[in-house]
Design an enzyme around this catalytic site. Structure first.
Site, PDB file in Angstrom:
ATOM      1  N   THR A   1      -6.728  10.548   7.679  1.00  0.00           N
ATOM      2  CA  THR A   1      -6.520   9.252   7.027  1.00  0.00           C
ATOM      3  C   THR A   1      -6.473   8.104   8.031  1.00  0.00           C
ATOM      4  O   THR A   1      -6.042   7.006   7.696  1.00  0.00           O
ATOM      5  CB  THR A   1      -5.191   9.265   6.243  1.00  0.00           C
ATOM      6  OG1 THR A   1      -4.147   9.589   7.179  1.00  0.00           O
ATOM      7  CG2 THR A   1      -5.198  10.267   5.119  1.00  0.00           C
TER       8      THR A   1
ATOM      9  N   CYS B   1      -7.005  -0.530   7.831  1.00  0.00           N
ATOM     10  CA  CYS B   1      -8.036  -1.457   8.351  1.00  0.00           C
ATOM     11  C   CYS B   1      -9.222  -1.483   7.401  1.00  0.00           C
ATOM     12  O   CYS B   1      -9.798  -2.540   7.118  1.00  0.00           O
ATOM     13  CB  CYS B   1      -8.501  -1.014   9.733  1.00  0.00           C
ATOM     14  SG  CYS B   1      -7.165  -0.901  10.926  1.00  0.00           S
TER      15      CYS B   1
ATOM     16  N   LYS C   1       0.832  -1.216   0.000  1.00  0.00           N
ATOM     17  CA  LYS C   1       0.000   0.000   0.000  1.00  0.00           C
ATOM     18  C   LYS C   1       0.865   1.264   0.000  1.00  0.00           C
ATOM     19  O   LYS C   1       1.885   1.316   0.670  1.00  0.00           O
ATOM     20  CB  LYS C   1      -0.894   0.015   1.247  1.00  0.00           C
ATOM     21  CG  LYS C   1      -1.828  -1.192   1.349  1.00  0.00           C
ATOM     22  CD  LYS C   1      -2.625  -1.184   2.642  1.00  0.00           C
ATOM     23  CE  LYS C   1      -1.768  -1.429   3.863  1.00  0.00           C
ATOM     24  NZ  LYS C   1      -2.546  -1.671   5.096  1.00  0.00           N
TER      25      LYS C   1
ATOM     26  N   GLY D   1      -7.159   4.933   9.872  1.00  0.00           N
ATOM     27  CA  GLY D   1      -7.977   3.743   9.635  1.00  0.00           C
ATOM     28  C   GLY D   1      -8.053   3.299   8.185  1.00  0.00           C
ATOM     29  O   GLY D   1      -8.789   2.360   7.865  1.00  0.00           O
ATOM     30  N   THR D   2      -7.277   3.925   7.316  1.00  0.00           N
ATOM     31  CA  THR D   2      -7.345   3.539   5.891  1.00  0.00           C
ATOM     32  C   THR D   2      -6.948   2.079   5.680  1.00  0.00           C
ATOM     33  O   THR D   2      -7.568   1.366   4.889  1.00  0.00           O
ATOM     34  CB  THR D   2      -6.419   4.410   5.028  1.00  0.00           C
ATOM     35  OG1 THR D   2      -5.136   4.451   5.656  1.00  0.00           O
ATOM     36  CG2 THR D   2      -6.953   5.807   4.836  1.00  0.00           C
TER      37      THR D   2
HETATM   38  N1  LIG Z   1      -4.343  10.325   0.511  1.00  0.00           N
HETATM   39  C1  LIG Z   1      -4.755   9.187  -0.046  1.00  0.00           C
HETATM   40  N2  LIG Z   1      -5.422   9.185  -1.238  1.00  0.00           N
HETATM   41  C2  LIG Z   1      -5.852   8.035  -1.787  1.00  0.00           C
HETATM   42  N3  LIG Z   1      -5.646   6.821  -1.235  1.00  0.00           N
HETATM   43  C3  LIG Z   1      -4.987   6.757  -0.073  1.00  0.00           C
HETATM   44  C4  LIG Z   1      -4.503   7.916   0.590  1.00  0.00           C
HETATM   45  N4  LIG Z   1      -3.901   7.547   1.753  1.00  0.00           N
HETATM   46  C5  LIG Z   1      -4.024   6.203   1.815  1.00  0.00           C
HETATM   47  N5  LIG Z   1      -4.652   5.726   0.720  1.00  0.00           N
HETATM   48  C6  LIG Z   1      -4.992   4.333   0.432  1.00  0.00           C
HETATM   49  O1  LIG Z   1      -5.513   3.762   1.620  1.00  0.00           O
HETATM   50  C7  LIG Z   1      -5.195   2.374   1.663  1.00  0.00           C
HETATM   51  C8  LIG Z   1      -4.452   2.075   2.940  1.00  0.00           C
HETATM   52  O2  LIG Z   1      -3.084   2.400   2.760  1.00  0.00           O
HETATM   53  P1  LIG Z   1      -2.109   2.952   3.873  1.00  0.00           P
HETATM   54  O3  LIG Z   1      -0.745   2.917   3.290  1.00  0.00           O
HETATM   55  O4  LIG Z   1      -2.654   4.249   4.353  1.00  0.00           O
HETATM   56  O5  LIG Z   1      -2.300   1.841   4.980  1.00  0.00           O
HETATM   57  P2  LIG Z   1      -1.908   1.820   6.517  1.00  0.00           P
HETATM   58  O6  LIG Z   1      -0.647   2.572   6.754  1.00  0.00           O
HETATM   59  O7  LIG Z   1      -1.957   0.396   6.922  1.00  0.00           O
HETATM   60  O8  LIG Z   1      -3.115   2.607   7.169  1.00  0.00           O
HETATM   61  P3  LIG Z   1      -3.373   3.019   8.706  1.00  0.00           P
HETATM   62  O9  LIG Z   1      -3.392   4.532   8.698  1.00  0.00           O
HETATM   63  O10 LIG Z   1      -4.728   2.452   8.980  1.00  0.00           O
HETATM   64  O11 LIG Z   1      -2.289   2.423   9.569  1.00  0.00           O
HETATM   65  C9  LIG Z   1      -4.392   2.105   0.397  1.00  0.00           C
HETATM   66  O12 LIG Z   1      -5.259   1.664  -0.616  1.00  0.00           O
HETATM   67  C10 LIG Z   1      -3.800   3.470   0.078  1.00  0.00           C
HETATM   68  O13 LIG Z   1      -3.440   3.623  -1.263  1.00  0.00           O
HETATM   69  C1  LIG Z   2      -6.576  -1.205  16.974  1.00  0.00           C
HETATM   70  C2  LIG Z   2      -5.787  -0.744  15.795  1.00  0.00           C
HETATM   71  N1  LIG Z   2      -5.608  -1.613  14.767  1.00  0.00           N
HETATM   72  C3  LIG Z   2      -4.906  -1.221  13.680  1.00  0.00           C
HETATM   73  C4  LIG Z   2      -4.376   0.040  13.585  1.00  0.00           C
HETATM   74  C5  LIG Z   2      -3.594   0.459  12.358  1.00  0.00           C
HETATM   75  O1  LIG Z   2      -4.034   1.607  11.826  1.00  0.00           O
HETATM   76  C6  LIG Z   2      -4.601   0.923  14.680  1.00  0.00           C
HETATM   77  N2  LIG Z   2      -4.116   2.192  14.659  1.00  0.00           N
HETATM   78  N3  LIG Z   2      -5.304   0.500  15.750  1.00  0.00           N
END
Ligand SMILES: Nc1ncnc2c1ncn2[C@@H]1O[C@H](COP(=O)(O)OP(=O)(O)OP(=O)(O)O)[C@@H](O)[C@H]1O
Ligand SMILES: Cc1ncc(CO)c(N)n1
Length: 266
Positions: free
Chosen positions: A209, A214, A176, A211-212
């Site tokens: 952003t 999850c 991602k 929770g993206t």
């Molecule tokens: N600003 C953005 N615009 C479009 N898509 C985005 C954006 N930010 C994240 N995404 C998308 O959101 C999804 C999750 O990716 P991300 O890399 O944010 O995951 P993560 O780090 O596991 O998230 P979290 O913030 O929940 O820990 C992917 O499909 C990514 O491309």
């Molecule tokens: C509980 C929980 N699961 C996953 C993530 C990853 O975003 C978070 N911040 N918190």
């Protein structure tokens, strides 16, 4: 009307702020008209700024929740999120190994984008043994760096990392791209052993952003429970997370959550 819905299970942590974890997963399942069940692994004290405390549940308590669901309800697909420590990961891996005909989406939650470490150091080796059970594995940029052992700065790096991580045994891998602050932001890379391709929608310019990750993995799980192929499920999930980002919620002093219920906001 006796309606029989698809059923999905999330094995994940609670986010008191409601943006990520179990709370995001269940809202995402509901959006897709999939009945959501849950096995809680840990309780985080968390808000839009970060995580201030984590309390783990005993592995036996986690397995009891999973067993309660599986012994009574037909589950088509499940996801794992924050598994926190080695004993939890090992217990969950042992249970999932015995399942047949259940698609598993493994979100290898280790580091959040706010930099919070969400897994113990010694748990990473255990997590690598869970990976071969994955129908789809969804590491973010930092998790992909840890799993592939290479730094990821370019699209080419994302592709080679996806291929390297596929070698750990997942059927398909999505690296991602939410963790970039350049043109790669919002671009993901899919690899399933034959197809190596970008998953792109549009980059949404928002700081909210939380929770993206999850949300993406839960939406893949819901779409698998609905009967879509893994690739189709990934494409639909990418569309959903993009819409949810487009309607992200300005709540809190840090990164607000995405708008899981965006059709109600339009
Ligand atoms: N600003 C953005 N615009 C479009 N898509 C985005 C954006 N930010 C994240 N995404 C998308 O959101 C999804 C999750 O990716 P991300 O890399 O944010 O995951 P993560 O780090 O596991 O998230 P979290 O913030 O929940 O820990 C992917 O499909 C990514 O491309
Ligand atoms: C509980 C929980 N699961 C996953 C993530 C990853 O975003 C978070 N911040 N918190």
């Amino acid at each position: 009307m006796a309606y029989i819905p698809p059923v999905a299970l999330t094995i994940a942590g609670s986010d008191s702020g409601g943006g990520a974890g179990i709370q995001a997963d269940l809202r995402t399942f509901s959006f897709h008209a999939v009945h959501g069940t849950s096995a809680l692994t840990c309780i985080t004290a968390q808000n839009t700024q970060g995580v201030s405390r984590v309390d783990a549940l005993a592995p036996e308590a986690i397995i009891a929740q999973i067993e309660a669901v599986f012994t009574d309800m037909g589950v088509q697909a499940l996801k794992t999120g924050m598994l926190l420590n080695q004993p939890i990961i090992e217990a969950v891996t042992d249970y999932l190994k015995g399942l047949v005909d259940v698609d598993c989406v493994i979100d290898p939650v280790m580091v959040s984008r706010t930099g919070a470490q969400l897994i113990d150091d010694n748990a990473i080796a255990a997590l690598k043994k869970l990976i071969p059970l994955a129908t789809v594995l969804t590491p973010n940029r930092y998790e992909a760096e840890i799993l592939s052992g290479q730094s990821i700065k370019t699209l080419e790096h994302m592709k080679t990392a996806a291929q390297a991580i596929h070698g750990l045994g997942a059927k398909a891998v999505i690296v991602k791209g939410g963790g970039f602050d350049n043109e790669l932001r919002g671009i993901d890379v899919w690899y399933d052993g034959t197809t190596l391709t970008k998953l792109t929608t549009s980059c949404i310019d928002t700081a909210d952003t939380h929770g993206t990750g999850c949300t993406l993995s839960a939406a893949i799980t819901a779409n698998l429970a609905l009967g879509h192929t893994p690739f189709e499920a990934a494409k639909r999930a990418k569309e959903y997370v993009t819409q949810a980002l487009n309607y992200s919620l300005r709540i809190g002093t840090g990164q607000g959550p995405v708008g899981h219920f965006y059709p109600l906001l339009t």
